[in-house]
Design a protein around this motif. Structure first.
Motif, PDB file in Angstrom:
ATOM      1  N   ALA A  13       0.819  -1.207   0.000  1.00 33.45           N
ATOM      2  CA  ALA A  13       0.000   0.000   0.000  1.00 33.45           C
ATOM      3  C   ALA A  13       0.856   1.262   0.000  1.00 33.45           C
ATOM      4  O   ALA A  13       0.495   2.270  -0.617  1.00 33.45           O
ATOM      5  N   GLY A  14       2.010   1.219   0.677  1.00 29.20           N
ATOM      6  CA  GLY A  14       2.876   2.387   0.727  1.00 29.20           C
ATOM      7  C   GLY A  14       3.362   2.809  -0.641  1.00 29.20           C
ATOM      8  O   GLY A  14       3.359   3.990  -0.993  1.00 29.20           O
ATOM      9  N   SER A  15       3.792   1.842  -1.447  1.00 27.71           N
ATOM     10  CA  SER A  15       4.281   2.179  -2.786  1.00 27.71           C
ATOM     11  C   SER A  15       3.145   2.669  -3.676  1.00 27.71           C
ATOM     12  O   SER A  15       3.339   3.561  -4.515  1.00 27.71           O
ATOM     13  N   GLY A  61      12.272  17.278  -9.591  1.00 28.33           N
ATOM     14  CA  GLY A  61      13.322  16.317  -9.236  1.00 28.33           C
ATOM     15  C   GLY A  61      12.831  15.276  -8.243  1.00 28.33           C
ATOM     16  O   GLY A  61      13.192  14.094  -8.334  1.00 28.33           O
ATOM     17  N   LEU A  62      11.982  15.708  -7.286  1.00 24.18           N
ATOM     18  CA  LEU A  62      11.427  14.768  -6.314  1.00 24.18           C
ATOM     19  C   LEU A  62      10.567  13.724  -7.015  1.00 24.18           C
ATOM     20  O   LEU A  62      10.613  12.531  -6.678  1.00 24.18           O
ATOM     21  N   ASN A  63       9.801  14.154  -8.007  1.00 22.17           N
ATOM     22  CA  ASN A  63       8.969  13.212  -8.748  1.00 22.17           C
ATOM     23  C   ASN A  63       9.808  12.233  -9.553  1.00 22.17           C
ATOM     24  O   ASN A  63       9.502  11.039  -9.620  1.00 22.17           O
ATOM     25  N   LEU A  64      10.856  12.730 -10.177  1.00 18.92           N
ATOM     26  CA  LEU A  64      11.719  11.831 -10.953  1.00 18.92           C
ATOM     27  C   LEU A  64      12.401  10.821 -10.038  1.00 18.92           C
ATOM     28  O   LEU A  64      12.554   9.637 -10.383  1.00 18.92           O
ATOM     29  N   PHE A  65      12.802  11.271  -8.844  1.00 20.03           N
ATOM     30  CA  PHE A  65      13.422  10.356  -7.887  1.00 20.03           C
ATOM     31  C   PHE A  65      12.418   9.300  -7.431  1.00 20.03           C
ATOM     32  O   PHE A  65      12.754   8.122  -7.281  1.00 20.03           O
ATOM     33  N   ALA A  66      11.156   9.732  -7.209  1.00 21.62           N
ATOM     34  CA  ALA A  66      10.118   8.786  -6.805  1.00 21.62           C
ATOM     35  C   ALA A  66       9.852   7.760  -7.901  1.00 21.62           C
ATOM     36  O   ALA A  66       9.625   6.583  -7.625  1.00 21.62           O
ATOM     37  N   THR A  74       7.523   1.814   0.854  1.00 24.24           N
ATOM     38  CA  THR A  74       7.642   3.156   1.413  1.00 24.24           C
ATOM     39  C   THR A  74       7.132   3.143   2.841  1.00 24.24           C
ATOM     40  O   THR A  74       5.987   2.730   3.095  1.00 24.24           O
ATOM     41  N   THR A  75       7.951   3.582   3.778  1.00 22.94           N
ATOM     42  CA  THR A  75       7.566   3.593   5.182  1.00 22.94           C
ATOM     43  C   THR A  75       6.801   4.865   5.519  1.00 22.94           C
ATOM     44  O   THR A  75       6.759   5.824   4.735  1.00 22.94           O
ATOM     45  N   ASN A  76       6.209   4.897   6.691  1.00 21.12           N
ATOM     46  CA  ASN A  76       5.486   6.082   7.148  1.00 21.12           C
ATOM     47  C   ASN A  76       6.419   7.274   7.261  1.00 21.12           C
ATOM     48  O   ASN A  76       6.059   8.404   6.887  1.00 21.12           O
ATOM     49  N   LEU A  77       7.637   7.053   7.763  1.00 23.13           N
ATOM     50  CA  LEU A  77       8.588   8.156   7.920  1.00 23.13           C
ATOM     51  C   LEU A  77       8.991   8.729   6.572  1.00 23.13           C
ATOM     52  O   LEU A  77       9.124   9.956   6.411  1.00 23.13           O
ATOM     53  N   GLN A  78       9.189   7.869   5.579  1.00 26.49           N
ATOM     54  CA  GLN A  78       9.535   8.354   4.251  1.00 26.49           C
ATOM     55  C   GLN A  78       8.381   9.155   3.641  1.00 26.49           C
ATOM     56  O   GLN A  78       8.594  10.204   3.036  1.00 26.49           O
ATOM     57  N   MET A  79       7.152   8.661   3.815  1.00 28.11           N
ATOM     58  CA  MET A  79       5.988   9.387   3.310  1.00 28.11           C
ATOM     59  C   MET A  79       5.854  10.740   4.007  1.00 28.11           C
ATOM     60  O   MET A  79       5.524  11.756   3.372  1.00 28.11           O
ATOM     61  N   PHE A  80       6.111  10.765   5.306  1.00 22.55           N
ATOM     62  CA  PHE A  80       6.065  12.013   6.064  1.00 22.55           C
ATOM     63  C   PHE A  80       7.097  12.999   5.533  1.00 22.55           C
ATOM     64  O   PHE A  80       6.823  14.197   5.356  1.00 22.55           O
ATOM     65  N   GLY A  81       8.309  12.508   5.245  1.00 22.92           N
ATOM     66  CA  GLY A  81       9.354  13.365   4.698  1.00 22.92           C
ATOM     67  C   GLY A  81       8.974  13.939   3.340  1.00 22.92           C
ATOM     68  O   GLY A  81       9.222  15.121   3.054  1.00 22.92           O
ATOM     69  N   LEU A 118      -2.942   9.024   4.818  1.00 21.24           N
ATOM     70  CA  LEU A 118      -1.812   8.135   4.544  1.00 21.24           C
ATOM     71  C   LEU A 118      -0.881   7.914   5.726  1.00 21.24           C
ATOM     72  O   LEU A 118      -0.205   6.881   5.778  1.00 21.24           O
ATOM     73  N   LEU A 119      -0.819   8.851   6.662  1.00 26.88           N
ATOM     74  CA  LEU A 119       0.189   8.786   7.712  1.00 26.88           C
ATOM     75  C   LEU A 119      -0.393   8.248   9.011  1.00 26.88           C
ATOM     76  O   LEU A 119      -1.609   8.202   9.199  1.00 26.88           O
ATOM     77  N   SER A 120       0.506   7.874   9.902  1.00 23.13           N
ATOM     78  CA  SER A 120       0.081   7.488  11.248  1.00 23.13           C
ATOM     79  C   SER A 120      -0.337   8.724  12.024  1.00 23.13           C
ATOM     80  O   SER A 120      -0.126   9.868  11.579  1.00 23.13           O
ATOM     81  N   ALA A 121      -0.928   8.522  13.199  1.00 24.44           N
ATOM     82  CA  ALA A 121      -1.539   9.631  13.938  1.00 24.44           C
ATOM     83  C   ALA A 121      -0.538  10.730  14.278  1.00 24.44           C
ATOM     84  O   ALA A 121      -0.794  11.918  14.048  1.00 24.44           O
ATOM     85  N   TRP A 122       0.642  10.340  14.814  1.00 30.26           N
ATOM     86  CA  TRP A 122       1.592  11.371  15.225  1.00 30.26           C
ATOM     87  C   TRP A 122       2.067  12.191  14.026  1.00 30.26           C
ATOM     88  O   TRP A 122       2.260  13.421  14.128  1.00 30.26           O
ATOM     89  N   SER A 123       2.242  11.553  12.878  1.00 28.57           N
ATOM     90  CA  SER A 123       2.699  12.262  11.684  1.00 28.57           C
ATOM     91  C   SER A 123       1.629  13.232  11.200  1.00 28.57           C
ATOM     92  O   SER A 123       1.936  14.357  10.771  1.00 28.57           O
ATOM     93  N   SER A 124       0.356  12.809  11.264  1.00 30.04           N
ATOM     94  CA  SER A 124      -0.736  13.676  10.823  1.00 30.04           C
ATOM     95  C   SER A 124      -0.811  14.932  11.685  1.00 30.04           C
ATOM     96  O   SER A 124      -0.931  16.055  11.166  1.00 30.04           O
ATOM     97  N   TRP A 125      -0.724  14.750  13.010  1.00 28.83           N
ATOM     98  CA  TRP A 125      -0.801  15.914  13.891  1.00 28.83           C
ATOM     99  C   TRP A 125       0.444  16.798  13.758  1.00 28.83           C
ATOM    100  O   TRP A 125       0.345  18.032  13.884  1.00 28.83           O
ATOM    101  N   ALA A 126       1.591  16.206  13.505  1.00 26.29           N
ATOM    102  CA  ALA A 126       2.799  17.005  13.273  1.00 26.29           C
ATOM    103  C   ALA A 126       2.642  17.863  12.024  1.00 26.29           C
ATOM    104  O   ALA A 126       3.067  19.030  11.984  1.00 26.29           O
TER     105      ALA A 126
END
Length: 425
Positions: A13-15, A61-66, A74-81, A118-126
């Motif tokens: 699901a992450g990818s 560039g971010l899109n080309l890298f993706a 893709t992890t939650n932390l990577q998605m948050f970044g 898409l993100l976990s709770a702490w990431s959403s509130w951050a």
């Protein structure tokens, strides 16, 4: 159906979410480029094109890298970044084009909603906190737009404060409700997955029941023939006159009788009528009978510890007796030197614990106990699977764990009402 299967095969699901973000970012790049060019050349409002186009280059560039990482997890932390980069790029664009007075400042809400989904709770509130701070900062620090007199307007500090409060409140409500709805959807999906798993297991049980009952019917005839033949042999003078031969024939007849009893139990457990009335007994006598039957053929000592209190009448359940027998067999095959069956009443719940001092369960098995073909034995071992499904039909549960001193413990809990004898006047 074909599309969904292919979609699952592309990755987790992450990818897939990452690919959706890439598509959304392409739309954002195109929309921002169109707006910048339209405002600068169409409306005649001078914009700092170099830094704004450079910001779009970062998103490109971010899109080309993706796209280069396509198919990877893709992890939650990577998605948050990644979402932080999007928020940062939007902040830069707004800073260069009027700050919080720019009507496109509400695009922060899009990032907040995406994060809530898409993100976990702490990431959403951050993300809510960061976009709220960015909004407030842009109200104070930004590059003013050199608007023509016809388009120029002044927004009071009170209006900007109310606008910021409206944005923050909307962001908080969105995250609070969207995350709750997303959690409800995940819980529903998990529940549906559990139902599908249970349906598959019950279908497996039905198939095994059909095979077992068919085999029981097929074996009944040759066993009956053997029983008759052995009865005739027993009357032969050569055998009747030899104590050794007569004892061996009697032993064979006993074993055939035992086989017929086992087959009768198989047919009973499969739900087929065998012409026998339900056996009325008591709880203590039923459990002692199961223990005694296994002691007669079991390779290791079996001890029965009863803490049931007052005895109570029940209907003997052959399926439960077979489930306990399977657990005793599993313990013996796992190298147990002794086995204990402990029985206790916990209110209306009958708790049966089968303990042994064998090898115990592998750690990777404990989370999948009760699933078919998951066993510490090489042969696959359906004992725990069958016992789990027997308990399920009785409204009970089965749990397994390793004992601190070595060995394993399997705990069966079922409502005594499922075995209770209904008295009739």
């Amino acid at each position: 159906m074909t599309r969904s299967i292919a979609f699952r095969a592309d990755g987790d699901a992450g990818s897939r979410n990452q690919r959706l973000l890439v598509q959304l970012r392409w739309i954002a790049i195109g929309g921002q480029l169109t707006a910048i060019l339209a405002v600068n050349f169409g409306l005649g409002i001078t914009l700092p094109l170099t830094p704004m186009l450079a910001t779009l280059g970062v998103l490109l560039g971010l899109n080309l890298f993706a796209l280069f990482r396509r198919g990877r997890s893709t992890t939650n932390l990577q998605m948050f970044g990644v979402l932080l980069v999007d928020v940062g790029a939007l902040t830069v664009q707004l800073y260069l084009s009027g700050g919080a007075t720019n009507p496109f400042v509400t695009l922060y809400l899009l990032q907040v909603v995406i994060g809530a989904v898409l993100l976990s709770a702490w990431s959403s509130w951050a993300l809510v906190a960061m976009t709220s701070v960015a909004f407030a900062a842009l109200a104070v620090v930004h590059r003013p737009l050199p608007l023509p007199a016809a388009l120029a307007s002044a927004l009071s500090p009170g209006f900007m404060a109310a606008n910021w409060f409206n944005f923050t409140l909307t962001s908080i409500l969105l995250v609070a409700f969207v995350t709750r709805m997303a959690r409800n959807v995940r819980d529903r999906d998990a529940h549906l997955a559990a139902i599908r798993q249970r349906a598959a297991e019950e279908d497996h049980i039905v198939r095994m029941g059909l095979l077992a009952s068919g085999a029981a019917h097929e074996l009944g005839t040759p066993l009956a023939s053997l029983s008759v033949a052995l009865g005739d042999w027993r009357q032969e003078p050569a055998i009747a006159g030899s104590r050794r031969l007569a004892a061996e024939v009697d032993e064979m007849r006993d074993e055939i009788a035992r086989c017929k009893k086992i087959l009768g139990g198989v047919l009973f457990a499969a739900g087929e009528v065998t012409g026998e009335a339900p056996v009325r007994t008591s709880l203590h006598r039923f459990l002692e009978g199961v223990v005694e039957d296994w002691r007669g053929k079991g390779p290791v000592p079996l001890r029965f510890e009863s803490h049931l209190g007052p005895d109570r009448p029940i209907v003997a359940d052959r399926a439960l007796a077979q489930a306990l027998t399977n657990l005793f067999d599993n313990a013996a095959e796992a190298g147990a030197g002794s086995i204990t069956l402990a029985a206790v009443m916990d209110g209306p719940i009958l708790v049966l614990a089968v303990r042994d001092d064998g090898r115990g369960f592998r750690e990777d098995m404990l989370g999948t106990v009760g699933q078919p073909y998951r066993s510490s034995k090489e042969a696959g071992g359906l004992g725990l699977f069958l016992a789990t499904n027997v308990l399920r039909t009785l409204g009970g549960t089965l749990e397994a764990q390793n004992r601190a001193g070595g060995g394993a413990e399997v705990v069966l809990a079922l409502p005594i009402a499922s075995l209770a004898l209904e008295e009739t006047e």
